[in-house]
Design an enzyme around this catalytic site. Structure first.
Site, short mmCIF file in Angstrom:
data_model
loop_
_atom_site.label_atom_id
_atom_site.label_comp_id
_atom_site.label_asym_id
_atom_site.label_seq_id
_atom_site.Cartn_x
_atom_site.Cartn_y
_atom_site.Cartn_z
CE LYS A 128 -4.24 -1.47 0.08
NZ LYS A 128 -5.14 -1.15 -1.04
CD GLU A 133 -4.67 -2.75 -7.08
OE1 GLU A 133 -3.92 -3.74 -7.26
OE2 GLU A 133 -5.60 -2.76 -6.25
CD GLU A 145 -9.61 -1.16 -5.49
OE1 GLU A 145 -8.48 -1.63 -5.68
OE2 GLU A 145 -10.04 -0.88 -4.37
CG ASP A 179 -14.53 -7.00 -5.89
OD1 ASP A 179 -15.37 -7.93 -5.82
OD2 ASP A 179 -13.77 -6.71 -4.95
CG HIS A 238 -10.51 -5.30 -5.79
ND1 HIS A 238 -11.65 -5.28 -5.02
CD2 HIS A 238 -9.56 -4.66 -5.07
CE1 HIS A 238 -11.40 -4.64 -3.88
NE2 HIS A 238 -10.14 -4.25 -3.89
CD GLU A 293 -6.60 -7.46 -3.82
OE1 GLU A 293 -7.45 -7.23 -4.70
OE2 GLU A 293 -6.06 -6.57 -3.12
CA CA Z 1 -6.65 -1.84 -4.57
#
Ligand code: CA
Length: 382
Positions: free
Chosen positions: A171, A225, A251, A274, A301, A334
Site C-alpha cells: 500500500k 494499481e 475495483e 471485483d 480485485h 488477491e
Molecule cells: Ca486496490
C-alpha cells in the site's frame, strides 16, 4: 424452480486496531451477505463488496427494497434476464457503487443456487475451468498508528514470503518521497525474487504518479494499481504510455457499460473488476469477454469474506489465459492478509494456501463452500 425469499445478513465488527490506507482509517470490517431460498429447498449464498469505508447498510437496503421484489417469484435459471431487470430498475439512481455491489451479491447467490441445484461448481456452468489452482498474492501493508515504516513493512514482507507467498502488494499513497523510499527499502530487503506490486488507491495526480513511476522503475515493480482517480480515464492512458511498469485498475468501476470505456480505450495493462462489486458472475463474464476481445488480462480485485473469496475463485477459474500461449500470463488471487475477524470462519472448508504456495479452486456444487450460520449470528450488525 422459483425464488421464494432473499434474506440479507449485515455483519459488522469493530477492529481492535484500526488500519489506514491512502483514503482513510478502517475501523470496522463488515459484510453484506445474501441468502436466497427457492421452492425446491435449494439455497444460494452471495456477498457484496464492502469497501473499508463503506457502511454495509446501504447495499443491504437496496437489496431489500429494490432487488428482492424484482427476483422473488422468478426462476433462478433466467439469471441473465433477472440481472438486466435488476439493473434497469435501479439504473436511474445507481449505475455505480453500492447498487451494483448489491446486484452482485444477489447474482452470485443465484449462480450458487443454480450450481447446487445441478450438483456442479459455478465454473462448470460458466463453461469450464482453465485452471484448478491459482497463485495468490498477499495484500496487506496497511498502516498502524503505532507502526514504524518501512521497518514494519519489511517484517511483514518477510513473514508473507516465509508462509509461501511469491508475490506481495504494498500500500502506498502516503506522500511521494515516503513512497519512493518505502518501495526501495522493501525491494532491497526481499531481494530480486518476489513479485512486488504497489497500490496507491488513487492518491495521486498524473504528474505525481509519473514522478513516482520513474523513481520506482529500478525496483522492478510488476504493476502500479490505481495511481490516479478512477474518473480520470485519459490520465490512465497517459501514464500507461510513459512506463514499463504495468498500470492496473478496475475495483472502482462497475458493469459492462463502465468497463467498456476502460477496455476499448486501452487505458490499463491489467483490468481488476471485483466480482462482488462490478455485477456478479452474469456481468463479469461479459466484462471478461470484452477484455479478451481487446487482449487485456484480468486479475480480479478481491477484498471480502469467505463467500467473496470462493466466488472470486470460481470466476478466476474461468478467465482465459491472455494470450493463450505455452507460457501464458495467468491471473492471480488477491489474498487479503489484513485483519478480518470473520473472513475465514464465515465458511466451512475455508480457503487456504497449500504448501506449494497455491490456492485450489473449490470444486463442490455452486460456490463450493458452506456457510457457518453461527458466524452470521455472532457478527450480526445491531
Ligand atoms: Ca486496490
Amino acid at each position: 424452480m422459483k425464488i421464494t425469499d432473499v434474506k440479507t445478513h449485515v455483519l459488522s465488527t469493530p477492529l481492535e486496531e484500526p488500519f489506514a490506507f491512502s483514503m482513510g482509517w478502517v475501523t470496522q470490517r463488515s459484510a453484506v451477505i445474501v441468502e436466497l431460498s427457492t421452492d425446491e429447498g435449494v439455497t444460494g449464498w452471495g456477498e457484496a463488496l464492502c469497501h473499508g469505508l463503506q457502511p454495509p447498510e446501504i447495499a443491504a437496503a437496496i437489496i431489500e427494497t429494490a432487488l428482492k421484489p424484482t427476483v422473488v417469484g422468478q426462476d433462478p435459471f433466467d439469471v441473465d434476464v433477472l440481472w438486466e431487470r435488476m439493473y434497469n430498475r435501479t439504473r436511474p439512481f445507481g449505475q455505480k457503487g453500492a447498487v451494483p455491489n448489491a446486484i452482485s451479491a444477489v447474482d452470485i447467490a443465484i449462480w450458487d443456487c443454480m450450481g447446487r441445484a445441478l450438483g456442479k461448481p459455478v465454473h462448470k456452468l460458466l463453461g469450464g475451468a482453465y485452471r484448478t489452482e491459482v497463485q495468490p498474492y498477499a495484500t496487506g501493508y496497511y498502516r498502524r498508528k503505532a507502526g514504524a515504516y518501512p521497518e514494519e513493512a519489511i517484517a511483514e514482507a518477510k513473514s508473507h514470503l516465509a508462509k509461501g507467498f511469491k508475490a506481495i502488494k504494498l500500500k502506498i499513497g502516503f506522500g511521494l518521497e515516503e513512497d519512493i523510499e518505502y518501495v526501495r527499502s522493501v525491494r532491497d530487503a526481499v531481494g530480486p525474487g518476489p513479485k512486488i506490486m504497489v497500490d496507491a488507491n488513487h492518491a495521486y495526480t498524473v504528474g505525481a504518479a509519473r514522478r513516482l513511476l520513474k523513481a520506482i522503475e529500478p525496483s522492478h515493480i510488476h504493476w502500479f494499481e490505481e495511481p490516479i482517480s478512477p474518473e480520470d480515464i485519459d490520465g490512465y492512458k497517459e501514464l500507461k504510455s510513459l512506463t514499463n511498469i504495468y498500470i492496473a485498475a478496475g475495483e472502482n468501476e462497475f458493469t459492462k457499460f463502465g468497463f467498456r470505456e476502460w477496455i476499448s480505450r486501452r487505458t490499463v495493462d491489467i483490468l481488476q473488476p471485483d466480482l462482488c462489486a462490478a455485477g456478479g458472475f452474469t456481468e463479469c463474464r461479459k466484462i471478461s469477454a470484452l477484455a479478451q476481445a481487446w487482449h487485456t488480462p484480468i486479475v480480479p480485485h478481491v477484498w471480502g469474506a469467505g463467500i467473496a473469496q470462493a466466488a472470486s475463485l470460481q470466476f478466476i477459474a474461468t478467465l482465459p489465459p491472455a494470450p493463450l500461449a505455452l507460457y501464458p500470463s495467468e491471473p492471480m488471487l488477491e489474498y487479503d492478509q489484513s485483519t478480518h475477524p470473520f473472513r475465514q470462519d464465515l465458511i466451512y472448508h475455508a480457503i487456504g494456501m497449500d504448501d506449494r504456495g497455491m490456492v485450489q479452486i473449490p470444486d463442490g456444487p455452486g460456490l463450493g463452500i458452506e456457510v457457518n450460520r453461527g458466524i452470521l449470528e455472532r457478527y450480526r450488525s445491531a
